[in-house]
Design a protein around this motif. Structure first.
Motif, PDB file in Angstrom:
ATOM      1  N   THR A 191       0.826  -1.210   0.000  1.00 18.41           N
ATOM      2  CA  THR A 191       0.000   0.000   0.000  1.00 18.41           C
ATOM      3  C   THR A 191       0.859   1.259   0.000  1.00 18.41           C
ATOM      4  OG1 THR A 191      -0.216  -0.124   2.408  1.00 18.41           O
ATOM      5  CG2 THR A 191      -2.004  -1.065   1.108  1.00 18.41           C
ATOM      6  N   VAL A 192       2.037   1.209   0.632  1.00 18.75           N
ATOM      7  CA  VAL A 192       2.902   2.388   0.675  1.00 18.75           C
ATOM      8  C   VAL A 192       3.273   2.843  -0.731  1.00 18.75           C
ATOM      9  CG1 VAL A 192       5.101   1.154   0.925  1.00 18.75           C
ATOM     10  CG2 VAL A 192       4.870   3.485   1.823  1.00 18.75           C
ATOM     11  N   TYR A 193       3.434   1.913  -1.665  1.00 18.86           N
ATOM     12  CA  TYR A 193       3.777   2.287  -3.039  1.00 18.86           C
ATOM     13  C   TYR A 193       2.655   3.107  -3.673  1.00 18.86           C
ATOM     14  CZ  TYR A 193       7.024  -1.710  -2.519  1.00 18.86           C
ATOM     15  OH  TYR A 193       7.978  -2.594  -2.087  1.00 18.86           O
ATOM     16  N   ILE A 194       1.421   2.695  -3.428  1.00 15.77           N
ATOM     17  CA  ILE A 194       0.265   3.398  -3.987  1.00 15.77           C
ATOM     18  C   ILE A 194       0.129   4.768  -3.329  1.00 15.77           C
ATOM     19  CG2 ILE A 194      -2.228   3.320  -4.384  1.00 15.77           C
ATOM     20  CD1 ILE A 194      -0.610   1.112  -5.883  1.00 15.77           C
ATOM     21  N   MET A 195       0.274   4.814  -2.005  1.00 17.25           N
ATOM     22  CA  MET A 195       0.134   6.091  -1.281  1.00 17.25           C
ATOM     23  C   MET A 195       1.216   7.090  -1.699  1.00 17.25           C
ATOM     24  SD  MET A 195      -2.644   5.786   0.399  1.00 17.25           S
ATOM     25  CE  MET A 195      -2.617   7.167   1.528  1.00 17.25           C
ATOM     26  N   GLU A 196       2.450   6.622  -1.900  1.00 16.71           N
ATOM     27  CA  GLU A 196       3.520   7.513  -2.346  1.00 16.71           C
ATOM     28  C   GLU A 196       3.235   8.053  -3.745  1.00 16.71           C
ATOM     29  OE1 GLU A 196       7.312   5.597   0.107  1.00 16.71           O
ATOM     30  OE2 GLU A 196       6.958   4.990  -1.967  1.00 16.71           O
ATOM     31  N   LEU A 197       2.759   7.185  -4.628  1.00 19.79           N
ATOM     32  CA  LEU A 197       2.423   7.647  -5.981  1.00 19.79           C
ATOM     33  C   LEU A 197       1.279   8.650  -5.947  1.00 19.79           C
ATOM     34  CD1 LEU A 197       2.887   4.433  -8.111  1.00 19.79           C
ATOM     35  CD2 LEU A 197       3.875   6.684  -8.603  1.00 19.79           C
ATOM     36  N   ARG A 198       0.280   8.388  -5.130  1.00 22.58           N
ATOM     37  CA  ARG A 198      -0.829   9.340  -5.007  1.00 22.58           C
ATOM     38  C   ARG A 198      -0.324  10.711  -4.565  1.00 22.58           C
ATOM     39  NH1 ARG A 198      -5.770   6.284  -1.879  1.00 22.58           N
ATOM     40  NH2 ARG A 198      -6.535   5.049  -3.638  1.00 22.58           N
ATOM     41  N   ALA A 199       0.535  10.721  -3.547  1.00 24.49           N
ATOM     42  CA  ALA A 199       1.054  11.996  -3.033  1.00 24.49           C
ATOM     43  C   ALA A 199       1.872  12.716  -4.104  1.00 24.49           C
ATOM     44  CB  ALA A 199       1.899  11.754  -1.788  1.00 24.49           C
ATOM     45  N   ALA A 200       2.700  11.979  -4.824  1.00 18.04           N
ATOM     46  CA  ALA A 200       3.524  12.592  -5.869  1.00 18.04           C
ATOM     47  C   ALA A 200       2.660  13.126  -7.005  1.00 18.04           C
ATOM     48  CB  ALA A 200       4.532  11.572  -6.413  1.00 18.04           C
ATOM     49  N   ILE A 201       1.672  12.339  -7.429  1.00 16.42           N
ATOM     50  CA  ILE A 201       0.792  12.780  -8.511  1.00 16.42           C
ATOM     51  C   ILE A 201      -0.025  13.989  -8.075  1.00 16.42           C
ATOM     52  CG2 ILE A 201      -1.232  12.116  -9.890  1.00 16.42           C
ATOM     53  CD1 ILE A 201       0.022   9.243  -9.969  1.00 16.42           C
ATOM     54  N   ASP A 202      -0.535  13.969  -6.851  1.00 19.05           N
ATOM     55  CA  ASP A 202      -1.284  15.134  -6.362  1.00 19.05           C
ATOM     56  C   ASP A 202      -0.390  16.372  -6.303  1.00 19.05           C
ATOM     57  OD1 ASP A 202      -3.888  14.198  -6.190  1.00 19.05           O
ATOM     58  OD2 ASP A 202      -3.729  13.614  -4.082  1.00 19.05           O
ATOM     59  N   SER A 203       0.877  16.222  -5.922  1.00 18.13           N
ATOM     60  CA  SER A 203       1.801  17.363  -5.891  1.00 18.13           C
ATOM     61  C   SER A 203       1.979  17.955  -7.286  1.00 18.13           C
ATOM     62  CB  SER A 203       3.159  16.940  -5.346  1.00 18.13           C
ATOM     63  OG  SER A 203       3.071  16.599  -3.994  1.00 18.13           O
ATOM     64  N   VAL A 204       2.154  17.080  -8.268  1.00 11.52           N
ATOM     65  CA  VAL A 204       2.305  17.538  -9.649  1.00 11.52           C
ATOM     66  C   VAL A 204       1.019  18.211 -10.124  1.00 11.52           C
ATOM     67  CG1 VAL A 204       2.545  16.716 -12.035  1.00 11.52           C
ATOM     68  CG2 VAL A 204       4.103  15.895 -10.273  1.00 11.52           C
ATOM     69  N   ARG A 205      -0.113  17.613  -9.806  1.00 10.01           N
ATOM     70  CA  ARG A 205      -1.403  18.178 -10.222  1.00 10.01           C
ATOM     71  C   ARG A 205      -1.575  19.600  -9.660  1.00 10.01           C
ATOM     72  NH1 ARG A 205      -5.561  14.833 -12.053  1.00 10.01           N
ATOM     73  NH2 ARG A 205      -7.074  16.140 -10.945  1.00 10.01           N
ATOM     74  N   VAL A 206      -1.316  19.762  -8.376  1.00  5.69           N
ATOM     75  CA  VAL A 206      -1.472  21.080  -7.742  1.00  5.69           C
ATOM     76  C   VAL A 206      -0.504  22.078  -8.361  1.00  5.69           C
ATOM     77  CG1 VAL A 206      -1.161  22.334  -5.570  1.00  5.69           C
ATOM     78  CG2 VAL A 206      -2.465  20.201  -5.604  1.00  5.69           C
ATOM     79  N   ALA A 207       0.723  21.650  -8.614  1.00  6.73           N
ATOM     80  CA  ALA A 207       1.712  22.545  -9.229  1.00  6.73           C
ATOM     81  C   ALA A 207       1.283  22.980 -10.627  1.00  6.73           C
ATOM     82  CB  ALA A 207       3.080  21.870  -9.286  1.00  6.73           C
ATOM     83  N   LEU A 208       0.473  22.156 -11.279  1.00  5.48           N
ATOM     84  CA  LEU A 208      -0.018  22.487 -12.620  1.00  5.48           C
ATOM     85  C   LEU A 208      -1.381  23.182 -12.596  1.00  5.48           C
ATOM     86  CD1 LEU A 208       1.056  19.206 -14.421  1.00  5.48           C
ATOM     87  CD2 LEU A 208       2.007  21.495 -14.801  1.00  5.48           C
ATOM     88  N   GLY A 209      -1.874  23.506 -11.404  1.00  2.00           N
ATOM     89  CA  GLY A 209      -3.139  24.221 -11.289  1.00  2.00           C
ATOM     90  C   GLY A 209      -4.365  23.332 -11.236  1.00  2.00           C
ATOM     91  N   LEU A 210      -4.179  22.026 -11.102  1.00  2.00           N
ATOM     92  CA  LEU A 210      -5.304  21.103 -10.973  1.00  2.00           C
ATOM     93  C   LEU A 210      -5.586  20.833  -9.500  1.00  2.00           C
ATOM     94  CD1 LEU A 210      -4.284  18.410 -13.637  1.00  2.00           C
ATOM     95  CD2 LEU A 210      -6.004  20.204 -13.898  1.00  2.00           C
ATOM     96  N   ALA A 211      -6.773  20.359  -9.225  1.00  2.00           N
ATOM     97  CA  ALA A 211      -7.114  19.925  -7.868  1.00  2.00           C
ATOM     98  C   ALA A 211      -6.490  18.558  -7.613  1.00  2.00           C
ATOM     99  CB  ALA A 211      -8.627  19.837  -7.710  1.00  2.00           C
ATOM    100  N   THR A 212      -6.364  18.221  -6.343  1.00  2.00           N
ATOM    101  CA  THR A 212      -5.941  16.863  -6.035  1.00  2.00           C
ATOM    102  C   THR A 212      -7.000  15.909  -6.557  1.00  2.00           C
ATOM    103  OG1 THR A 212      -6.960  16.967  -3.849  1.00  2.00           O
ATOM    104  CG2 THR A 212      -4.612  17.539  -3.984  1.00  2.00           C
ATOM    105  N   PHE A 213      -6.615  14.677  -6.810  1.00  2.00           N
ATOM    106  CA  PHE A 213      -7.522  13.696  -7.386  1.00  2.00           C
ATOM    107  C   PHE A 213      -8.452  13.148  -6.305  1.00  2.00           C
ATOM    108  CE2 PHE A 213      -8.745   9.598  -9.216  1.00  2.00           C
ATOM    109  CZ  PHE A 213      -9.045   9.974 -10.517  1.00  2.00           C
TER     110      PHE A 213
END
Length: 162
Positions: free
Chosen positions: A72-94
């Motif tokens: 599960t840690v692999y999925i949670m880390e990817l979620r956090a990284a993807i959400d960081s990229v999304r926010v940096a690009l002006g998108l909402a977290t997923f």
């Protein structure tokens, strides 16, 4: 007043030193320009460049094919990284189906992988880039074996947007 070359502007408050809030930095260089005015109406302008670098580290990186148990840690880390990229690009977290995954009790399944891909593809589109191609692109919700290669591809794709 302040303005970011990558988008956004606002006001700063202060007299001899100023505070500005709400400045959203985009990945890469952001030129922040501040314009001040004194009581006599005189103005001055100054700029500085702030570079936002996103650096992601992942547990057990890279995952080894055929021998890595997906955690599960692999999925949670990817979620956090993807959400960081999304926010940096002006998108909402997923809006993740299972916002919290509990190690030892949450079963990782196809929906988790599909959501990671969807969230990341949206970030690529927001960045004006072609979304990555994936091994086993036709995964459907239901019983699916999630492989190390699936998560390695997502990790690499997230890093490519840093």
């Amino acid at each position: 007043a302040w303005a970011n070359s990558r988008g956004g502007s606002g006001t700063a408050t202060g007299t001899t030193s100023w505070t500005a809030s709400g400045i959203v930095l985009q990945p890469g260089p952001n030129v922040l320009t501040v314009t001040v005015r004194d009581a006599a109406g005189n103005t001055g302008t100054a700029s500085l460049t702030v570079t936002l670098t996103l650096t992601f580290t992942f547990t057990d990186d890279p995952l080894t094919a055929e021998s890595t148990l997906i955690k599960t840690v692999y999925i949670m880390e990817l979620r956090a990284a993807i959400d960081s990229v999304r926010v940096a690009l002006g998108l909402a977290t997923f809006a993740w189906t299972d916002p919290t995954l509990t190690p030892g009790s949450t079963t990782i399944n196809a929906v988790h992988l599909l959501e990671l891909r969807t969230a990341l593809n949206q970030a690529y589109q927001a960045a004006g880039q072609t979304p990555p191609t994936y091994t086993d692109p036709d995964i459907v919700d239901g019983p699916t074996v999630i492989k190390g290669i699936h998560l390695n591809e997502l990790r690499d794709a997230v890093r490519a947007l840093e």
